[in-house]
Design an enzyme around this catalytic site. Structure first.
Site, short mmCIF file in Angstrom:
data_model
loop_
_atom_site.label_atom_id
_atom_site.label_comp_id
_atom_site.label_asym_id
_atom_site.label_seq_id
_atom_site.Cartn_x
_atom_site.Cartn_y
_atom_site.Cartn_z
N ILE A 30 6.39 1.64 -4.53
CA ILE A 30 4.71 2.43 -3.49
C ILE A 30 5.57 3.75 -2.85
O ILE A 30 4.85 5.05 -2.60
CB ILE A 30 4.58 1.85 -2.62
CG1 ILE A 30 4.19 1.38 -2.12
CG2 ILE A 30 3.27 0.81 -3.68
CD1 ILE A 30 3.03 0.56 -0.91
N ASP A 149 8.34 13.44 15.15
CA ASP A 149 7.91 13.34 13.90
C ASP A 149 7.17 13.36 13.31
O ASP A 149 7.29 12.62 11.68
CB ASP A 149 9.62 12.37 13.62
CG ASP A 149 10.29 12.50 11.68
OD1 ASP A 149 9.51 13.60 11.23
OD2 ASP A 149 10.44 11.66 11.23
P1 AMP Z 1 8.89 5.28 5.06
O1 AMP Z 1 10.13 5.05 4.87
O2 AMP Z 1 8.33 4.28 6.53
O3 AMP Z 1 8.86 6.93 5.39
O4 AMP Z 1 8.09 5.05 4.15
C1 AMP Z 1 8.29 5.73 3.08
C2 AMP Z 1 6.54 6.22 2.08
O5 AMP Z 1 6.48 4.65 1.57
C3 AMP Z 1 5.46 6.66 2.73
O6 AMP Z 1 5.59 7.99 3.33
C4 AMP Z 1 4.34 5.90 1.90
O7 AMP Z 1 3.66 6.08 0.83
C5 AMP Z 1 4.47 4.76 1.16
N1 AMP Z 1 4.07 3.50 2.28
C6 AMP Z 1 5.54 3.16 3.77
N2 AMP Z 1 4.13 1.74 4.25
C7 AMP Z 1 3.21 1.55 3.70
C8 AMP Z 1 2.24 1.22 3.73
N3 AMP Z 1 2.11 0.23 5.59
N4 AMP Z 1 1.65 1.23 3.38
C9 AMP Z 1 1.42 1.90 2.04
N5 AMP Z 1 2.43 2.73 1.70
C10 AMP Z 1 3.61 2.61 2.53
#
Ligand code: AMP
Length: 376
Positions: A30, A149
């Site tokens: 996702i 950030d």
């Molecule tokens: P991160 O690596 O935490 O920056 O996450 C990258 C991307 O994954 C984010 O921009 C969201 O699009 C998606 N994402 C991360 N965590 C979640 C979550 N708990 N629920 C839904 N989408 C998520």
């Protein structure tokens, strides 16, 4: 495989293999970020959807190891409805020597703010989203964590308009004044004090909220610098050259650079955010529009000394209608200085420090060979 065979299964997700506890089924990619890939999954034990994040090679170097450790510690300590909740953490590896991959299981949200920010949001939705970001950052600030950030990609939302902040890997305690490294803040949302290497305080995060709000209204990024230096150009072209009083607080080399730029008068907030950019369906909307513009003019202020504080933003008429002390003034998370370790360690030490986050320390696995996880 070890005695743990059957407890894990492997799924190919793009170029990456996710080896997750079998309770997590139906993995679908996702999103991805600086730290790794995120999948949605079904937790077949609880029958609920979850997000599973695989930190990509968290122990490849000390910087990654430190970030992984910080994220894990902070996610475990913080308990607030506007901060993503950690449900489980595990590694498929059996021993500290083999320890390579770290998986974080979190509650699943519907989309990142990137997907929502350019939608036609009405005042009710826009102010509610902003209120929740402010509650989340205020909660972090109460524990001495300044995010720095904040950006749409590390904020997630649900279709019911609830919102949560992700990502703590780069957060630092308020008392430390680190030299900012370029990766600290994605540049569009980067506050002037970060761009210019000045001291920062809590309202560094207000700048990012202002940029996010401005983008919601305008429908496009408000300060779209092409690189680190151009980011400052974009800010002064729009907001005008800051006064001498601000310049005097810059480091000499930075001051020389900044003062050699052309002088810009800046654009008024009514030009920058004209009435037509706001939702205007009802008479009430006109009042909301002027309140929204007033809040923008208080958040998008170059000098942090003159920029609104988080508390005052929460008290602002555009936001205050949502005020709930349980959300805005929740008791601070208890995080000890030890947990917010800022010192350098070897990779092996970081690994050892990360494992207490597991309900069963990985070190004990060497004898028991069972598998670590933190159950919800
Ligand atoms: P991160 O690596 O935490 O920056 O996450 C990258 C991307 O994954 C984010 O921009 C969201 O699009 C998606 N994402 C991360 N965590 C979640 C979550 N708990 N629920 C839904 N989408 C998520």
């Amino acid at each position: 495989m070890s005695e743990g065979e059957g407890l894990f299964h492997s799924v190919q997700v793009g170029d990456s293999t996710f080896t997750v506890l079998t309770r997590y089924q139906q993995l679908r990619a996702i999103g991805s970020g600086a730290q790794g890939i995120v999948c949605s999954a079904l937790d077949s034990v609880l029958g609920v959807p979850v997000a599973v994040k695989k930190l990509s090679r968290p122990f490849q170097n000390q910087t990654h190891a430190k970030r992984a450790y910080r994220e894990l510690v902070l996610l475990k300590c913080v308990n607030h409805k506007n901060i993503i909740r950690l449900l489980n953490v595990f590694t498929p590896q059996n021993s500290l020597e083999e320890f390579q991959d770290l998986y974080l299981v979190m509650e699943l949200m519907d989309a990142s703010l990137c997907q929502v920010i350019h939608m036609d949001l009405d005042h009710e939705r826009m102010s509610y989203l902003l209120y929740q970001i402010l509650c989340g950052i205020r909660h972090l600030h109460s524990a001495g964590i300044i995010h720095r950030d904040l950006k749409p990609s590390n904020i997630v939302v649900k279709s019911d308009c609830t919102l949560k902040i992700l990502d703590f890997g780069l957060a630092r305690t308020a008392c430390t004044n680190f030299m900012m490294t370029p990766y600290v803040v994605t540049r569009y949302y980067r506050a002037p004090e970060v761009i210019l290497g000045m001291k920062y305080k809590e309202n560094v995060d207000i700048w990012s909220v202002g940029c996010i709000m401005g983008e919601m209204v305008k429908g496009s990024v408000i300060f779209q610098g092409t690189d680190h230096i151009d980011q400052w150009n974009k800010v002064i072209e729009v907001l005008g050259t800051p006064p001498m009083e601000f310049m005097n607080r810059l480091m000499e080399t930075v001051r020389n650079y900044v003062m050699n730029k052309p002088q810009y008068p800046g654009v008024s907030f009514s030009q920058l955010f004209p009435d037509w950019a706001f939702p205007a369906e009802t008479e009430q909307d006109q009042l909301k529009t002027s309140q929204a513009r007033d809040l923008l003019s208080k958040m998008l202020v170059i000098d942090p000394e003159s920029r609104i504080s988080v508390e005052d933003a929460l008290d602002h008429p555009y936001i205050h209608m949502w005020y709930d002390p349980g959300e805005a003034d929740a008791p601070p998370p208890q995080i000890s200085d030890k947990q917010l370790e800022e010192r350098e360690h070897s990779i092996e030490q970081w690994k050892g420090m990360t494992t207490p986050a597991f309900s069963q320390p990985i070190a004990s696995l060497q004898s028991s060979r069972s598998l670590p996880s933190v159950s919800p």
